[in-house]
Write a protein that holds these residues in place. Structure first.
Motif, PDB file in Angstrom:
ATOM      1  N   VAL A   1      23.932  51.005  17.350  1.00  0.00           N
ATOM      2  CA  VAL A   1      23.251  50.204  16.326  1.00  0.00           C
ATOM      3  C   VAL A   1      24.051  50.177  15.031  1.00  0.00           C
ATOM      4  O   VAL A   1      24.206  49.130  14.396  1.00  0.00           O
ATOM      5  N   LEU A   2      24.575  51.329  14.626  1.00  0.00           N
ATOM      6  CA  LEU A   2      25.226  51.429  13.321  1.00  0.00           C
ATOM      7  C   LEU A   2      26.674  50.964  13.324  1.00  0.00           C
ATOM      8  O   LEU A   2      27.141  50.370  12.349  1.00  0.00           O
ATOM      9  N   TYR A   3      27.397  51.254  14.424  1.00  0.00           N
ATOM     10  CA  TYR A   3      28.854  51.122  14.340  1.00  0.00           C
ATOM     11  C   TYR A   3      29.457  50.108  15.308  1.00  0.00           C
ATOM     12  O   TYR A   3      30.646  49.803  15.189  1.00  0.00           O
ATOM     13  N   ALA A   4      28.693  49.597  16.266  1.00  0.00           N
ATOM     14  CA  ALA A   4      29.276  48.634  17.201  1.00  0.00           C
ATOM     15  C   ALA A   4      29.707  47.356  16.483  1.00  0.00           C
ATOM     16  O   ALA A   4      30.828  46.862  16.659  1.00  0.00           O
ATOM     17  N   GLN A   5      28.820  46.813  15.631  1.00  0.00           N
ATOM     18  CA  GLN A   5      29.157  45.573  14.927  1.00  0.00           C
ATOM     19  C   GLN A   5      30.327  45.759  13.956  1.00  0.00           C
ATOM     20  O   GLN A   5      31.256  44.936  13.944  1.00  0.00           O
ATOM     21  N   PRO A   6      30.341  46.824  13.120  1.00  0.00           N
ATOM     22  CA  PRO A   6      31.520  46.999  12.245  1.00  0.00           C
ATOM     23  C   PRO A   6      32.814  47.164  13.015  1.00  0.00           C
ATOM     24  O   PRO A   6      33.870  46.687  12.571  1.00  0.00           O
ATOM     25  N   LEU A   7      32.767  47.843  14.161  1.00  0.00           N
ATOM     26  CA  LEU A   7      33.980  47.997  14.963  1.00  0.00           C
ATOM     27  C   LEU A   7      34.453  46.661  15.507  1.00  0.00           C
ATOM     28  O   LEU A   7      35.662  46.393  15.560  1.00  0.00           O
ATOM     29  N   GLU A   8      33.509  45.805  15.903  1.00  0.00           N
ATOM     30  CA  GLU A   8      33.889  44.463  16.374  1.00  0.00           C
ATOM     31  C   GLU A   8      34.531  43.668  15.245  1.00  0.00           C
ATOM     32  O   GLU A   8      35.541  42.980  15.448  1.00  0.00           O
ATOM     33  N   GLU A   9      33.931  43.731  14.054  1.00  0.00           N
ATOM     34  CA  GLU A   9      34.493  42.991  12.919  1.00  0.00           C
ATOM     35  C   GLU A   9      35.887  43.515  12.568  1.00  0.00           C
ATOM     36  O   GLU A   9      36.801  42.737  12.265  1.00  0.00           O
ATOM     37  N   TRP A  10      36.043  44.836  12.618  1.00  0.00           N
ATOM     38  CA  TRP A  10      37.362  45.399  12.329  1.00  0.00           C
ATOM     39  C   TRP A  10      38.389  44.946  13.356  1.00  0.00           C
ATOM     40  O   TRP A  10      39.530  44.609  13.009  1.00  0.00           O
ATOM     41  N   PHE A  11      37.976  44.895  14.627  1.00  0.00           N
ATOM     42  CA  PHE A  11      38.922  44.495  15.670  1.00  0.00           C
ATOM     43  C   PHE A  11      39.337  43.039  15.491  1.00  0.00           C
ATOM     44  O   PHE A  11      40.515  42.690  15.672  1.00  0.00           O
ATOM     45  N   VAL A  12      38.387  42.175  15.146  1.00  0.00           N
ATOM     46  CA  VAL A  12      38.718  40.754  14.952  1.00  0.00           C
ATOM     47  C   VAL A  12      39.724  40.614  13.802  1.00  0.00           C
ATOM     48  O   VAL A  12      40.717  39.875  13.903  1.00  0.00           O
TER      49      VAL A  12
ATOM     50  N   ILE B   1      47.385  37.446  16.399  1.00  0.00           N
ATOM     51  CA  ILE B   1      47.088  36.251  17.189  1.00  0.00           C
ATOM     52  C   ILE B   1      46.117  35.399  16.399  1.00  0.00           C
ATOM     53  O   ILE B   1      45.639  35.793  15.335  1.00  0.00           O
ATOM     54  N   SER B   2      45.842  34.216  16.915  1.00  0.00           N
ATOM     55  CA  SER B   2      44.925  33.329  16.198  1.00  0.00           C
ATOM     56  C   SER B   2      43.518  33.921  16.176  1.00  0.00           C
ATOM     57  O   SER B   2      43.137  34.698  17.051  1.00  0.00           O
ATOM     58  N   GLU B   3      42.744  33.533  15.158  1.00  0.00           N
ATOM     59  CA  GLU B   3      41.383  34.062  15.027  1.00  0.00           C
ATOM     60  C   GLU B   3      40.515  33.629  16.210  1.00  0.00           C
ATOM     61  O   GLU B   3      39.633  34.369  16.655  1.00  0.00           O
ATOM     62  N   GLU B   4      40.766  32.427  16.738  1.00  0.00           N
ATOM     63  CA  GLU B   4      39.983  31.955  17.889  1.00  0.00           C
ATOM     64  C   GLU B   4      40.213  32.857  19.100  1.00  0.00           C
ATOM     65  O   GLU B   4      39.253  33.242  19.798  1.00  0.00           O
ATOM     66  N   LYS B   5      41.483  33.223  19.343  1.00  0.00           N
ATOM     67  CA  LYS B   5      41.764  34.122  20.457  1.00  0.00           C
ATOM     68  C   LYS B   5      41.187  35.517  20.211  1.00  0.00           C
ATOM     69  O   LYS B   5      40.712  36.189  21.130  1.00  0.00           O
ATOM     70  N   ALA B   6      41.221  35.942  18.946  1.00  0.00           N
ATOM     71  CA  ALA B   6      40.655  37.255  18.615  1.00  0.00           C
ATOM     72  C   ALA B   6      39.156  37.277  18.888  1.00  0.00           C
ATOM     73  O   ALA B   6      38.624  38.285  19.390  1.00  0.00           O
ATOM     74  N   GLN B   7      38.451  36.189  18.566  1.00  0.00           N
ATOM     75  CA  GLN B   7      37.018  36.120  18.820  1.00  0.00           C
ATOM     76  C   GLN B   7      36.720  36.163  20.316  1.00  0.00           C
ATOM     77  O   GLN B   7      35.727  36.752  20.749  1.00  0.00           O
ATOM     78  N   LYS B   8      37.573  35.527  21.113  1.00  0.00           N
ATOM     79  CA  LYS B   8      37.367  35.572  22.571  1.00  0.00           C
ATOM     80  C   LYS B   8      37.693  36.948  23.146  1.00  0.00           C
ATOM     81  O   LYS B   8      37.087  37.387  24.108  1.00  0.00           O
TER      82      LYS B   8
END
Length: 799
Positions: A386-397, A404-411
């Protein structure tokens, strides 16, 4: 004119916002923990509950012109969105629920008859039998109990109830729902210093222990038919895994998917424990949390956020039912499901509220849950997602978008989250709990988890698909098993290889629960702070002054390690009044003889004597089966890695010795019986020989070059004529009477030192009888150490 860049959303702390159920859950948990520490009766907590509720109502309803109203409003904080009085009500409610749930040990309770003679009871097996190598455990709900002798019964046998753990020899077929008649002696479960088996069972509703009873089957199929069907399906699933996969891959999947890890060899279980990855071989909150994150991400992409969340909850529920629906699995599934539902609207505040609601409801239903390790892991793992999954995803993007392109990063973030980031988020929250409870976790876990955890999602998903398909279509299940097998085999091979790395035996030292509280307090503080304040706080934490303090601590640690390095001498350290002896070889090996009465004292002594960061025993020699010589081992076996154990006495004579046997088996420590004449080599010419072995004790002879020591353990009796040569050091056992003192032999041997381990009352007459001899008593020193270089000898004590 360039278009204005979109304004970045302001990042807020996940604890900002309205979180009523989260704070109510914390308050009720606080009440439960406080009630466990403070002896307040249930009516006291109920009175507090009513007073807080009355104050809240009056603060709401009384006219504002009254001075009392202003005092009540300030006291109850009624103007806040979540009034403080509501939190006080939740705290009192939790305390009342815990106090009211504690059983009264009256003649109507089975525990009343503990240690009071032989009884015959009739009851039903209410859980699936726990089949172990050395023992079979049955959890029995008592329906009637009759005292056969030794104590006058006061009530009708049919009015007696309670929970009993029945332990018997393995080999017979038992099942959930059997009604059995058991004859034997009820005993109070042992209560050690570091681990209380009594409290552990009490929190599961069990107040009595019965070992090696006479058992007769009375009736079958007395249990809940739905539970019985689930347990039957569970057994069929285990058999299907054994058909689809070879061993040990089938045994590992049985643990990961079905929670049954008894099939794994002791060596492999020890490897998982040493590498800090034991949490993956049994169903726990960690596994369920990973599945919850995986199901949620997958179904959300396919069905959208709302329908995907509902589909994920359905999948988690089906999985919990499929694996047997045991209480721990159901709790973990509820936590995972609430975390998924909370994130349905994409806000972490909803996840915290949902998690709090689940924890609040379950804790009020079962107030013993805060001490359940599975509940702690479930809560921590779900909270991590709950606390850290979303921030980790944002950091990875952001990280991937630089390359790489942001579109590929989102995929790319979807698969990376499912197979790595969700696991990392759950691991950050659960690892400290696992280290605290299970101990013996090596530093190698820092390397093991990044290598082993990423493919676990594939292990669970592919292994689960193979199992489900194999139950319906064995041929198709075999095809899927071939696909899942490499990932399962990789897990086993990697764990085995890491456990064999040099230095993997160096484990994290045991620590007080306060450090666990400090870790989570710091973690939540950093999570609570807004990004700007967090950066400022981290800048202060990593200031030059803190760096100097860390450098000073590191310097002390290095010097401590250098000073504790092997010095080429043999050291024999007498640790307590029971004669517990630590032998340290010239090259740094360690042998422990005995265990003593206090686990905390023995743990502290081993922490001081063994090298820093390298608490490890090459050999454990048990030469006494007396309870007072074994209690200390109950906690040490769990915290200190042991290569091998040697029993010089019968280990099946009492409950304490059988508990030690079971603990050694659980930790994967090979234990071997040894009789008179057996010789153990500890390297560099050091030999320990069993000169004599009786029912309750043994006489050990230690030799290294020109140094000899005689070490009696337990009740040795008339065995002093077995010595092959005069000893340099003579250790006198605890409980030795003056009349049994072999003064003639001692005079003939003329030892250079006699070491006495005895209580103060026993030591005085022995000291008087040994006046004029080179006596060193444990009563004068905290510990006594004899050192030798093979030619000379030195004696040192601590005041």
């Amino acid at each position: 004119m360039p278009a204005p860049s979109p304004q970045q959303p302001v990042k807020r702390s996940p604890f900002q916002g309205f979180l009523p159920f989260f704070w109510l859950a914390l308050a009720s948990m606080g009440g439960i923990l406080l009630a466990d520490r403070v002896a307040i009766p249930a009516w006291g907590w109920l009175a507090g509950f009513l007073l807080c509720l009355l104050a809240l109502i009056l603060a709401w309803r009384l006219p504002e012109r009254l001075a009392l109203t202003h005092h009540l409003r300030r006291l109850t904080r009624v103007d806040q969105r979540l009034p403080g009085a509501i939190l006080a009500v939740a705290l009192c409610l939790g305390g009342w629920r815990y106090a009211a749930a504690q059983p009264a040990i009256t003649p109507q309770h089975a525990a009343y008859y503990n240690d009071r003679g032989t009884v015959q009871m009739v009851g039903t097996v209410i859980k699936p039998p726990d089949f172990r190598d050395a023992v079979t455990n049955l959890t029995v709900a008592v329906e009637s109990l009759e005292v056969l002798g030794g104590f006058a019964q006061q009530v009708n046998p049919a009015e007696i109830s309670g929970g009993v753990l029945v332990q018997m020899q393995p080999g017979s077929a038992w099942a959930y729902g059997m009604r059995i008649s058991v004859t034997g002696q009820l005993r109070t479960p042992p209560d050690g210093d570091d681990f209380s088996f009594q409290d552990f069972l009490a929190r599961k509703g069990i107040g009595s222990l019965m070992t090696n009873p006479r058992v007769n089957r009375v009736e079958f199929d007395r249990g809940n038919p739905i539970k019985a069907a689930l347990f039957t399906l569970h057994d069929r699933a285990v058999a299907t895994l054994q058909t689809l996969f070879p061993s040990p891959e089938a045994d590992l999947l049985a643990g990961i998917l079905l929670g049954r890890d008894q099939g794994l060899s002791p060596e492999l279980q020890a490897a998982f424990r040493r590498t800090g990855t034991a949490h993956i071989i049994a169903i726990s909150g960690f596994n369920i949390a990973i599945l919850a994150g995986l199901f949620s991400a997958t179904f959300t992409r396919l069905l959208g956020r709302r329908w995907g969340a509902l589909a994920a909850v359905s999948a988690i529920s089906a999985y919990a039912v499929f694996v047997g629906g045991d209480a721990g699995v159901v709790r973990a599934a509820i936590m995972g499901a609430m975390g998924v539902l909370g994130g349905m609207f994409g806000r972490r505040q909803n996840g915290l509220n949902s998690l709090g609601l689940a924890a609040l409801g379950m804790a009020l239903i079962n107030p013993n849950l805060p001490w359940d390790v599975g509940f702690q892991l479930s809560t921590a793992a779900t909270l991590g997602l709950v606390l850290y999954a979303q921030p980790l995803e944002e950091w990875f993007v952001q990280f991937a978008a630089r390359r790489i392109s942001e579109e590929k990063a989102q995929k790319l973030v979807g698969p990376v989250s499912e197979f790595l980031l969700f696991t990392l988020a759950a691991q950050v929250m659960t690892l400290p709990i696992m280290i605290y409870h299970f101990g013996g976790v090596s530093w190698i876990t820092l390397l093991a988890n990044p290598l082993i955890l990423p493919p676990q999602s594939l292990v669970m998903v592919l292994g689960g698909l193979a199992l489900l398909t194999g139950l319906a279509l064995p041929g198709m299940g075999q095809v899927l098993a071939i696909i899942a097998l490499p990932f399962t085999r990789y897990t086993i091979r990697m764990v085995t290889w890491l456990a064999r790395l040099p230095g993997s035996e160096v484990a994290y030292p045991s620590f007080h629960v306060l450090w666990l509280v400090v870790f989570y307090a710091v973690l939540f503080l950093l999570t609570l702070l807004p990004p700007g304040a967090r950066r400022l706080t981290l800048k202060k934490i990593f200031s030059p002054q803190v760096g100097l303090l860390m450098l000073a601590g590191l310097t002390v640690l290095v010097w401590n390690r250098v000073l504790s390095a092997p010095d080429g001498r043999l050291h024999l350290t007498l640790l307590d009044d029971r004669g517990t002896l630590l032998v340290q070889t010239p090259s740094g090996g360690s042998v422990l003889i005995g265990g003593g009465e206090s686990g905390s004292a023995l743990n502290q002594a081993l922490g001081e004597m063994l090298p820093s960061g390298g608490r490890h025993l090459d050999l454990l020699i048990i030469g006494s089966n007396a309870r007072e010589d074994l209690l200390g081992l109950i906690s040490v076996i769990k915290k200190v890695p042991i290569d091998m154990a040697l029993w010089a006495v019968d280990p099946e004579v009492n409950q304490t010795s059988r508990t030690v046997v079971a603990l050694l088996a659980d930790q994967g420590v090979p234990a071997q019986p040894a009789s008179a004449g057996a010789v153990v080599g500890a390297g560099e010419g050091l030999r320990i020989e069993i000169l004599w072995a009786g029912e309750r004790g043994a006489l050990l002879w230690l030799t290294w070059e020109n140094f000899h020591a005689v070490i009696p353990t337990g009740k040795v009796g008339e065995c002093w004529d077995h010595l092959p040569a005069p000893p340099n050091a003579l250790f006198l056992p605890a409980g030795l009477n003056v009349d049994d003192l072999p003064l003639e032999q001692i005079t003939l041997w003329a030892p250079e030192v006699i070491l006495l381990s005895a209580t103060e009352a026993d030591a005085l007459p022995l000291q008087a009888a040994l006046t004029g001899y080179p006596l060193v008593s444990r009563q004068v020193h905290g510990w006594v150490r004899v050192s030798s270089d093979g030619m000379g000898m030195w004696v040192r004590g601590q005041r």
